[in-house]
Scaffold this motif. Structure first.
Motif, PDB file in Angstrom:
ATOM      1  N   UNK A 172       0.941  -1.088  -0.059  1.00 51.23           N
ATOM      2  CA  UNK A 172      -0.147  -0.021   0.094  1.00 51.23           C
ATOM      3  C   UNK A 172       0.920   1.257  -0.110  1.00 51.23           C
ATOM      4  N   UNK A 173       1.183   1.564  -1.273  1.00 50.57           N
ATOM      5  CA  UNK A 173       2.433   2.639  -1.298  1.00 50.57           C
ATOM      6  C   UNK A 173       1.699   3.950  -0.435  1.00 50.57           C
ATOM      7  N   UNK A 174       2.590   4.362   0.289  1.00 53.28           N
ATOM      8  CA  UNK A 174       2.445   5.698   1.184  1.00 53.28           C
ATOM      9  C   UNK A 174       1.566   5.455   2.257  1.00 53.28           C
ATOM     10  N   UNK A 175       0.945   4.343   2.387  1.00 56.15           N
ATOM     11  CA  UNK A 175       0.152   3.840   3.636  1.00 56.15           C
ATOM     12  C   UNK A 175       0.607   3.071   4.755  1.00 56.15           C
ATOM     13  N   UNK A 176       0.780   3.530   5.962  1.00 50.26           N
ATOM     14  CA  UNK A 176       1.429   2.918   7.000  1.00 50.26           C
ATOM     15  C   UNK A 176       0.388   2.050   7.543  1.00 50.26           C
ATOM     16  N   UNK A 177       0.870   0.513   7.278  1.00 45.66           N
ATOM     17  CA  UNK A 177       0.096  -0.171   7.778  1.00 45.66           C
ATOM     18  C   UNK A 177       0.249  -0.874   9.234  1.00 45.66           C
ATOM     19  N   UNK A 178       1.129  -0.004   9.676  1.00 44.06           N
ATOM     20  CA  UNK A 178       1.349  -0.623  11.062  1.00 44.06           C
ATOM     21  C   UNK A 178       0.215  -0.282  12.127  1.00 44.06           C
ATOM     22  N   UNK A 179      -0.443   0.513  11.977  1.00 41.60           N
ATOM     23  CA  UNK A 179      -1.664   0.883  12.881  1.00 41.60           C
ATOM     24  C   UNK A 179      -2.740  -0.400  12.409  1.00 41.60           C
ATOM     25  N   UNK A 180      -2.859  -0.842  11.263  1.00 37.81           N
ATOM     26  CA  UNK A 180      -3.723  -2.000  10.745  1.00 37.81           C
ATOM     27  C   UNK A 180      -3.433  -3.078  11.219  1.00 37.81           C
ATOM     28  N   UNK A 181      -1.827  -3.469  11.464  1.00 32.67           N
ATOM     29  CA  UNK A 181      -1.547  -4.529  11.979  1.00 32.67           C
ATOM     30  C   UNK A 181      -1.798  -4.666  13.601  1.00 32.67           C
ATOM     31  N   UNK A 182      -1.618  -3.517  14.169  1.00 29.52           N
ATOM     32  CA  UNK A 182      -1.732  -3.362  15.666  1.00 29.52           C
ATOM     33  C   UNK A 182      -3.181  -3.505  15.908  1.00 29.52           C
ATOM     34  N   UNK A 183      -4.100  -2.798  15.051  1.00 26.14           N
ATOM     35  CA  UNK A 183      -5.528  -2.909  15.367  1.00 26.14           C
ATOM     36  C   UNK A 183      -5.931  -4.466  15.625  1.00 26.14           C
ATOM     37  N   UNK A 184      -5.451  -5.140  14.326  1.00 22.48           N
ATOM     38  CA  UNK A 184      -5.622  -6.718  14.362  1.00 22.48           C
ATOM     39  C   UNK A 184      -5.310  -7.317  15.407  1.00 22.48           C
ATOM     40  N   UNK A 185      -4.103  -7.093  15.793  1.00 22.72           N
ATOM     41  CA  UNK A 185      -3.551  -7.829  16.966  1.00 22.72           C
ATOM     42  C   UNK A 185      -3.971  -7.333  18.304  1.00 22.72           C
ATOM     43  N   UNK A 186      -4.119  -6.121  18.747  1.00 24.87           N
ATOM     44  CA  UNK A 186      -4.539  -5.577  20.063  1.00 24.87           C
ATOM     45  C   UNK A 186      -6.023  -5.678  20.225  1.00 24.87           C
ATOM     46  N   UNK A 187      -6.804  -5.333  19.299  1.00 30.20           N
ATOM     47  CA  UNK A 187      -8.220  -5.336  19.264  1.00 30.20           C
ATOM     48  C   UNK A 187      -8.787  -6.688  19.042  1.00 30.20           C
ATOM     49  N   UNK A 188      -8.137  -7.484  18.297  1.00 29.34           N
ATOM     50  CA  UNK A 188      -8.848  -8.802  17.874  1.00 29.34           C
ATOM     51  C   UNK A 188      -7.977 -10.205  18.178  1.00 29.34           C
ATOM     52  N   UNK A 189      -6.768  -9.825  18.521  1.00 32.66           N
ATOM     53  CA  UNK A 189      -6.022 -11.243  18.583  1.00 32.66           C
ATOM     54  C   UNK A 189      -5.730 -11.836  17.414  1.00 32.66           C
ATOM     55  N   UNK A 190      -5.531 -11.354  16.311  1.00 33.58           N
ATOM     56  CA  UNK A 190      -4.834 -11.641  15.109  1.00 33.58           C
ATOM     57  C   UNK A 190      -3.507 -11.161  14.800  1.00 33.58           C
ATOM     58  N   UNK A 191      -2.546 -11.876  14.817  1.00 36.11           N
ATOM     59  CA  UNK A 191      -1.155 -11.360  14.530  1.00 36.11           C
ATOM     60  C   UNK A 191      -0.787 -11.534  12.901  1.00 36.11           C
ATOM     61  N   UNK A 192      -0.424 -10.492  12.168  1.00 36.62           N
ATOM     62  CA  UNK A 192      -0.030 -10.494  10.782  1.00 36.62           C
ATOM     63  C   UNK A 192       1.445 -10.061  10.747  1.00 36.62           C
ATOM     64  N   UNK A 193       1.985 -10.578   9.542  1.00 36.05           N
ATOM     65  CA  UNK A 193       3.296 -10.261   9.369  1.00 36.05           C
ATOM     66  C   UNK A 193       3.632  -8.901   8.769  1.00 36.05           C
ATOM     67  N   UNK A 194       4.905  -8.297   9.532  1.00 35.55           N
ATOM     68  CA  UNK A 194       5.294  -7.137   8.767  1.00 35.55           C
ATOM     69  C   UNK A 194       6.064  -7.378   7.502  1.00 35.55           C
ATOM     70  N   UNK A 195       6.130  -6.291   6.764  1.00 33.70           N
ATOM     71  CA  UNK A 195       6.952  -6.520   5.535  1.00 33.70           C
ATOM     72  C   UNK A 195       8.515  -6.709   5.798  1.00 33.70           C
ATOM     73  N   UNK A 196       9.159  -7.529   5.013  1.00 35.12           N
ATOM     74  CA  UNK A 196      10.619  -7.290   5.194  1.00 35.12           C
ATOM     75  C   UNK A 196      11.081  -7.322   3.751  1.00 35.12           C
ATOM     76  N   UNK A 197      12.236  -6.753   3.641  1.00 37.74           N
ATOM     77  CA  UNK A 197      12.933  -6.678   2.346  1.00 37.74           C
ATOM     78  C   UNK A 197      12.584  -5.658   1.696  1.00 37.74           C
ATOM     79  N   UNK A 198      11.514  -4.610   1.789  1.00 36.05           N
ATOM     80  CA  UNK A 198      11.208  -3.419   1.125  1.00 36.05           C
ATOM     81  C   UNK A 198      11.634  -2.297   1.658  1.00 36.05           C
ATOM     82  N   UNK A 199      11.569  -1.272   0.962  1.00 37.49           N
ATOM     83  CA  UNK A 199      12.449  -0.013   1.603  1.00 37.49           C
ATOM     84  C   UNK A 199      11.738   0.585   2.799  1.00 37.49           C
ATOM     85  N   UNK A 200      10.209   0.573   2.720  1.00 39.64           N
ATOM     86  CA  UNK A 200       9.361   1.033   3.817  1.00 39.64           C
ATOM     87  C   UNK A 200       8.600  -0.331   4.426  1.00 39.64           C
ATOM     88  N   UNK A 201       9.159  -0.627   5.898  1.00 36.31           N
ATOM     89  CA  UNK A 201       8.850  -1.883   6.268  1.00 36.31           C
ATOM     90  C   UNK A 201       7.335  -1.704   6.549  1.00 36.31           C
TER      91      UNK A 201
END
Ligand SMILES: *Cc1c(COP(=O)(O)O)cnc(C)c1O
Length: 393
Positions: free
Chosen positions: A314-343
């Motif tokens: 998602x160019x230009x969109x910070x997805x960390x809050x989405x992953x955090x929402x899934x984990x903290x609000x809902x108990x779902x852990x997703x993977x962060x990006x690796x190997x891309x310029x913006x994690x």
């Protein structure tokens, strides 16, 4: 409002969900490490692993992670000064090449970027140009866990054969064993490395190197720099102790045995099919999300998408809050990006191992809710599309 008070769901591309049967098998007192149950059980682990990866060759089990298996494989068939050809489709190919370089090997990167597969024709022409056979091995990644891409290993083998080049084919299958179809002997793979914490559903700590006769013969003449990684004393182990160059990883063995029991009872073909259905279900949801807003697939060509991991950007969109929402609000852990310029400008969904439709559909519905909660624009119909794929299976 946090709604996360049920069982957590883990959908990172490794480590993956650990089945209760595996956890329970590990919860036991220390066993005799010299004779009896543990020794017999380990023999059965080797036999079942060879069956599921499709080889009549040898397998060595190391107490380490995938990086250890990378080093173990190289130190048996290559020596400082050797050249290798490293077709790269994401960060794991670069990681393995970097490790080779640190061992005094000269890897030559053939770069295919982060979103397209190895082009076998380019490998073939590079090998044809190597008329003096200086390249000792081609090192490839089956499923690249950073990009979400699956390489066509039989096509790579065919390219090497067409070039008439004697290099060994070494394949990293850490992300693919137990998820994606892999047939070591039929596909002409000489050395394969994998680890226990992805499709093999066991806590991180065991890794495997499989090799055929051709690689085994080369290993006998390679000057060894590492006694610990050396295949020889382990293959011809007179005592159980020698198989591990020391104490066996006792509880991991019980865990791996329990995971293999699950794998053998489902059957490897069914496992590959189940992963394919889940990957398609996730892709169907992601196609809908991507139809409007910033999310898109890193791998455009559906035929090159992995059945074990999906990378969404998602160019230009910070997805960390989405992953955090899934984990903290809902108990779902997703993977962060690796190997891309913006994690953070994207995320990865791991779909490896011990998963069923409620887990996959529940995860997709949770991501869908997170997109809505955070007002991230996305197309409609993701859940209907994902459930239709499950219905059609
Ligand atoms: C996970 C992974 C590795 C690294 O394994 P570790 O156990 O983290 O060292 C290597 N290659 C691929 C393709 C992987 O997915």
């Amino acid at each position: 409002m946090a709604l996360s008070f049920g069982r957590d769901i883990f959908m990172t591309p490794g480590p993956s969900v650990i089945p209760d049967a595996v956890l329970n098998a590990m919860h036991r007192p220390a066993p005799n490490i010299y004779e009896g149950e543990l020794v017999d059980m380990t023999t059965s682990i080797f036999a079942d692993l060879k069956t599921i990866v499709g080889t009549k060759g040898d397998v060595i089990m190391y107490i380490c992670n995938g990086h250890g298996a990378w080093e173990a494989a190289l130190s048996n068939v290559l020596q400082p000064g050797d050249k290798t050809l490293n077709p790269a489709t994401g960060s794991f190919a670069h990681g393995w090449a970097e490790l080779a370089k640190n061992m005094g090997i000269f890897p030559e990167i053939l770069e295919f970027g982060k979103s397209s597969a190895i082009d076998p024709n380019q490998v073939e022409s590079r090998l044809r140009a190597d008329t003096s056979h200086e390249i000792k091995a081609v090192m490839a990644t089956h499923t690249d866990t950073s990009s979400g891409l699956r390489n066509d290993i039989p096509a790579l083998r065919a390219a090497m054969d067409a070039a008439g080049h004697p290099a060994l084919l070494l394949v990293d299958c850490v992300a693919s064993i137990g998820c994606e179809r892999f047939e070591m002997d039929n596909w002409g793979v000489d050395v394969m490395v994998t680890a226990c914490q992805k499709g093999l559903m066991t806590p991180p700590g065991l890794a495997y190197v499989f090799f055929n006769d051709k690689a085994g013969k080369i290993a006998t003449t390679t000057p060894k720099t590492s006694p610990y990684w050396d295949w020889a004393p382990r293959v011809k182990a007179e005592y159980f102790y020698h198989r591990f160059f020391g104490t066996a990883p006792t509880h991991h063995l019980f865990g791996q045995r329990a995971a293999l029991d699950i794998i053998m009872s489902e059957g490897i073909e069914n496992i590959w099919n189940r992963h394919r259905v889940f990957a398609h279900s996730i892709a169907a949801a992601a196609e809908k999300w991507a139809s409007d807003g910033p999310l898109y697939f890193n791998i455009k060509n559906p035929a090159q998408r992995s059945n074990a991991v999906t990378t969404l950007l998602a160019d230009g969109l910070d997805c960390a809050p989405l992953r955090q929402w899934c984990e903290d609000q809902s108990g779902l852990t997703l993977g962060l990006l690796i190997g891309f310029d913006a994690f953070t400008s994207g995320f990865r969904i791991g779909h490896m191992g011990h998963l069923n439709p409620p887990m996959v559909l529940g995860a997709l519905a949770t991501i869908d809710a997170g997109l809505k909660a955070l007002n991230i624009p996305h197309g409609d119909g993701a859940l209907a599309a994902a459930s239709q794929v499950i219905a059609n299976s």
